[in-house]
Design a protein around this motif. Sequence first.
Motif, PDB file in Angstrom:
ATOM      1  N   ASP A 173       0.817  -1.220   0.000  1.00  0.00           N
ATOM      2  CA  ASP A 173       0.000   0.000   0.000  1.00  0.00           C
ATOM      3  C   ASP A 173       0.849   1.268   0.000  1.00  0.00           C
ATOM      4  N   GLY A 174       1.864   1.311  -0.870  1.00  0.00           N
ATOM      5  CA  GLY A 174       2.698   2.497  -1.006  1.00  0.00           C
ATOM      6  C   GLY A 174       3.756   2.650   0.072  1.00  0.00           C
ATOM      7  N   ILE A 175       3.893   1.665   0.929  1.00  0.00           N
ATOM      8  CA  ILE A 175       4.921   1.691   1.977  1.00  0.00           C
ATOM      9  C   ILE A 175       6.003   0.683   1.593  1.00  0.00           C
ATOM     10  N   GLU A 217      10.587   1.429   7.499  1.00  0.00           N
ATOM     11  CA  GLU A 217       9.457   1.755   6.633  1.00  0.00           C
ATOM     12  C   GLU A 217       9.636   3.121   6.001  1.00  0.00           C
ATOM     13  N   GLY A 218       9.294   3.209   4.711  1.00  0.00           N
ATOM     14  CA  GLY A 218       9.336   4.482   4.008  1.00  0.00           C
ATOM     15  C   GLY A 218       8.160   4.601   3.071  1.00  0.00           C
ATOM     16  N   GLU A 219       7.714   5.822   2.845  1.00  0.00           N
ATOM     17  CA  GLU A 219       6.564   6.062   1.970  1.00  0.00           C
ATOM     18  C   GLU A 219       7.040   6.348   0.557  1.00  0.00           C
ATOM     19  N   LEU A 220       6.555   5.552  -0.386  1.00  0.00           N
ATOM     20  CA  LEU A 220       6.892   5.716  -1.794  1.00  0.00           C
ATOM     21  C   LEU A 220       6.039   6.832  -2.377  1.00  0.00           C
ATOM     22  N   SER A 221       6.698   7.808  -2.991  1.00  0.00           N
ATOM     23  CA  SER A 221       5.990   8.936  -3.586  1.00  0.00           C
ATOM     24  C   SER A 221       6.691   9.315  -4.884  1.00  0.00           C
ATOM     25  N   ILE A 251      11.452   8.049  -1.930  1.00  0.00           N
ATOM     26  CA  ILE A 251      10.973   7.208  -0.838  1.00  0.00           C
ATOM     27  C   ILE A 251      11.360   7.938   0.440  1.00  0.00           C
ATOM     28  N   ASN A 252      10.359   8.314   1.227  1.00  0.00           N
ATOM     29  CA  ASN A 252      10.598   9.095   2.435  1.00  0.00           C
ATOM     30  C   ASN A 252      10.687   8.185   3.657  1.00  0.00           C
TER      31      ASN A 252
END
Length: 124
Positions: free
Chosen positions: A92-94, A106-110, A114-115
């Motif tokens: 889910d975008g992580i 864990e990082g957020e894909l944008s 990747i944050n």
Amino acid sequence: MSSRLFVAALAAVLLSGLAGCAKDEPSTAPETSSPSPSPTATVESDDPRSALVGSWRANDVDWTVHFAEDGTFTEDFEGNVDFRRGTYRVEDGIVLLVGDDGNTTEGELSGETINFELGMLERL
């Protein structure tokens, strides 16, 4: 009863119980068309991990993550090459980096970034 005789008898009972579980009866579970990929399987194009394959870098913290096609990663950190290794997945975008050190990051894909808490990775 000697302990050897007891162990032998116990082993015989356990093995005969297991043999009864291996009957050739048809399975009622539906068969899947393809097995689920193992952590070392090649990333397929419809797998969200395929978008990550390659190297990503956060210059401000001297951190580079190399995502391989087989679902593994390596990290270079502050001049230490192969500082950490492990497997990765995307949910889910992580992006989840599951390190061989037992830690998961864990990082957020944008888009092309990747944050992570440590820093923002950008594709090289």
